[in-house]
Structure formats: C-alpha cells, structure tokens
Motif scaffolding. Structure first.
Motif, mmCIF file in Angstrom:
data_model
loop_
_atom_site.group_PDB
_atom_site.id
_atom_site.type_symbol
_atom_site.label_atom_id
_atom_site.label_comp_id
_atom_site.label_asym_id
_atom_site.label_seq_id
_atom_site.Cartn_x
_atom_site.Cartn_y
_atom_site.Cartn_z
ATOM 1 N N UNK A 136 73.748 34.187 -18.887
ATOM 2 C CA UNK A 136 75.024 34.811 -18.918
ATOM 3 C C UNK A 136 74.428 36.389 -19.532
ATOM 4 N N UNK A 137 75.532 36.843 -20.092
ATOM 5 C CA UNK A 137 75.209 38.391 -20.576
ATOM 6 C C UNK A 137 74.571 38.596 -21.592
ATOM 7 N N UNK B 87 72.118 36.494 -26.712
ATOM 8 C CA UNK B 87 73.258 36.472 -25.963
ATOM 9 C C UNK B 87 74.178 37.216 -26.263
ATOM 10 N N UNK B 88 75.308 37.742 -25.381
ATOM 11 C CA UNK B 88 76.311 38.513 -25.706
ATOM 12 C C UNK B 88 77.440 37.618 -25.295
ATOM 13 N N UNK B 89 77.756 36.996 -24.030
ATOM 14 C CA UNK B 89 78.712 36.469 -23.711
ATOM 15 C C UNK B 89 78.236 35.371 -22.667
ATOM 16 N N UNK B 90 78.642 34.161 -22.641
ATOM 17 C CA UNK B 90 78.331 33.157 -21.992
ATOM 18 C C UNK B 90 78.604 33.482 -20.261
ATOM 19 N N UNK C 153 82.040 44.427 -21.479
ATOM 20 C CA UNK C 153 81.781 42.960 -21.450
ATOM 21 C C UNK C 153 82.764 42.010 -22.384
ATOM 22 N N UNK C 154 82.761 42.390 -23.473
ATOM 23 C CA UNK C 154 83.297 41.584 -24.728
ATOM 24 C C UNK C 154 84.970 41.594 -24.251
ATOM 25 N N UNK D 97 83.232 48.402 -17.253
ATOM 26 C CA UNK D 97 81.818 47.930 -16.927
ATOM 27 C C UNK D 97 81.239 48.709 -15.664
ATOM 28 N N UNK D 98 82.132 49.011 -14.550
ATOM 29 C CA UNK D 98 81.698 49.396 -13.537
ATOM 30 C C UNK D 98 81.109 50.907 -13.792
#
Ligand code: PMV
Length: 328
Positions: free
Chosen positions: A151-152, A170-173, A227-228, A235-236
């Motif tokens: 993931x992230x 890990x930051x985000x699944x 991301x969160x 993000x872009x």
C-alpha cells in the motif's frame, strides 16, 4: 543444530515514490538524507530464492538467468548482516527473477533487495520484525526498505548514528484508496547512471541540493496529509512537484544528469492534458526515462489509451497497489 541446507523463496514488489528520496546521509549505512513516501505495486515483482549451503565456497548471484558478479558486493553485504545475527558464515546462492525490465528505473533494486532480505532472514530462521527487515533491506537499496510493506508507505530518514531509526512503515492500506499506476516504457535499456552515483554527484555538485533537503519535511507533510485524507488533487500537486524538483537537482549536477528522453516529456504533456480535461491523473518519473501515471481506477483505460498512442512509448504496464513481502 541447523540443517546444512537452508532455503527460502520470497516475492517482493516494486514501489514508486510519490515523495522522492534523493541523497544519502551516511553512504556506508545507506541512510537517506530525506524521508520519502511510496506506493507498492501489485503487478511488478521480484521472486528471489536464497539457499545457504555449507558446501558453497562463495556467495553467487543469478539475476534473470545471468550471473551478475558486479552486483554481488551489495548482495553479500545484506547477507552478512543476517549471517552475523544468525551466528553463521555459510555462503549463499541467490537466484532472482523480475517479471519486468531490470535496471531501467522501474525500481528493480527495491523489489530485489526486499525479496533478498526477507528470503535470507527466513532461510536462516531469523524472526525479524518488519521494521528490522526494512532496516536490513535499506542496506541493499534505500527504496527497498519501502518494498517490505504494501500500500502507501513512508520511509523515515532517521538521525541515529547507527541507522536504527531509518526504516519504512505503512501509512495506509492498499485497499483503503485503490489508485492505479500506468507505466509508459520509453526505453527498455538499463540506465547509464545509477541512482547511487547520481545522488552522490548531486550532493557534491548541484547548487539545488541544499534547497532539496531544506524543503523535504514540508513535502512529506503535504504528501502524508493528502494520502490520509484521500485528497487526489493535493497528492497530484505535491507528487509532481517532488518529482520535478528531484530531477531539477540532478539536471544541475556537474556533469549534468538528465534521465528523460523526448518520449518522457511527451508523456508528461499527455498526462497534463488529460488532467486539464478533468481526469484524476498525475505523473512521476524516477532515475530512468519511464513515466508512471497514477490515476483513479475509473480513468485507467483513458490513461492507457492516451499514453499507448504516443510514438515514443514502446509498451504500457498497468498495476494496482499490492501487498508487502510474501514468503512463497
Ligand atoms: O533505492 P535507490 O538507490 O534505487 O534510489 C531510488 C531513487 C529514486 O527511485 C529516484 C527515488 C525513490 O524514492 O525511489
């Protein structure tokens, strides 16, 4: 008493940094000068088998079917860390295959060293935490520390003299925000200047290197927040900024380092044009000429179509986000 033959096979996936790593704090420990944030790709992987056998008289490496003695130094260094922990000196045979082009800026060193570290640790029956594994993988390749996870993922630069706080987590699944990646292959050859040499040259000669370091924390914060919050536009913006800033640093090296070819630029323009029509897509480029377009799944086919039709694009690879290391 351990068996004389100890063997394991692991699949680890490539990752692509959205907030880039460029520059080393300690080249010996291979700690990064800045943190980074990446996504792990489901469809691009290395499968690596590590076998320790008392009968082997040296470490050997076969990569995609070819013996690669010039890469053996980094491989043995990673293996040494694990042999030391296990209290053995047994040599290993490493056989690794990538399901994508090696050394062309598609993060084969990330998936390769993550797979190598996990397979060697498993073969030696070391019970390492994912964080410890990330630290070992980092010694082979900075970006490999991130491929331990799915993931992230965020990599922390850390600051400890022994590198113990320089690891990824890990930051985000992957399934919490399932973006897709469309990779435009513009050149199948191996890159002329590897990231290690490019980074060293940036640190010693690029006038923009200090600005790169100084702005890293705010880029990481922006990337992490986007991301969160699943904020695609944010993000872009920050990912394209981080990518172009990294390349600007390298272009200002002496001698200069330009990883792009004309097709890389054509791909960037195509992504920009798609976004101008409202499509959620942005690009990133690593230490090679391939362009990676990151998009919402609903627009994937439109992105593939637009990139595939460019004359300089030899092939297109599509991948979703995937898991961390898997013992096979
Ligand atoms: O881990 P290395 O030494 O292959 O360096 C990776 C550098 C970039 O791919 C350009 C950026 C990144 O963060 O992955």
């Amino acid at each position: 008493m351990r068996a004389t033959v100890m063997k394991s096979r692991v699949r680890a996936r490539a990752n692509i940094a959205l907030i880039k790593y460029w520059g080393k704090a300690n080249p010996d420990l291979n700690t990064p000068a800045v943190g980074s944030i990446s996504i792990t790709l489901e469809g691009l992987w290395s499968e690596t088998e590590v076998e320790f056998d008392l009968r082997f008289t040296s470490d050997t490496l076969v990569l995609d079917g070819d013996s690669r003695p010039e890469q053996l130094g980094r491989v043995s260094r990673c293996l040494d860390l694990l042999r030391e922990r296990a209290g053995v000196k047994t040599h290993a045979r490493v056989i690794s295959d990538n399901n994508f082009p090696t050394g062309a800026g598609l993060a084969s060193s990330a998936s390769g060293f993550a797979a190598l570290s996990a397979a060697a640790a498993d073969a030696l029956q070391l019970d390492l935490s994912p964080r410890e594994l990330s630290i070992v993988a980092r010694r082979g390749s900075g970006s490999a520390a991130r491929s331990v996870f799915g993931g992230y993922v965020e990599m922390h630069a850390g600051g400890a003299a022994d590198g113990r706080d320089s690891f990824a987590e890990p930051l985000l699944a992957a399934d919490a925000w399932p973006l897709e990646v469309v990779i435009a292959i513009t050149d199948r050859g191996e890159k002329a200047v590897g990231s290690r040499a490019g980074m060293e040259r940036s640190a010693s000669s690029s006038p923009y290197y200090s600005a790169w370091i100084a702005t890293s924390d705010s880029d990481l914060r922006a990337g992490r927040d986007a991301i969160l919050e699943h904020d695609f536009d944010a993000l872009a913006e920050i990912a394209e900024h981080s990518c172009l800033k990294m390349h600007a640093v390298a272009m200002a090296n002496r001698p200069p380092l330009v990883y792009w070819n004309p097709a890389t630029l054509d791909c960037m323009q195509a992504v920009k044009a798609l976004r101008a029509t409202g499509l959620p897509v942005f690009f990133t480029v690593d230490a090679g000429p391939q362009l990676k377009a990151i998009c919402e799944p609903s627009v994937r086919d439109a992105v593939v179509g637009a990139l595939r039709e460019l004359p300089g694009v030899a092939d297109v690879i599509v991948s979703g986000l995937g898991p961390g290391v898997e013992i096979l």
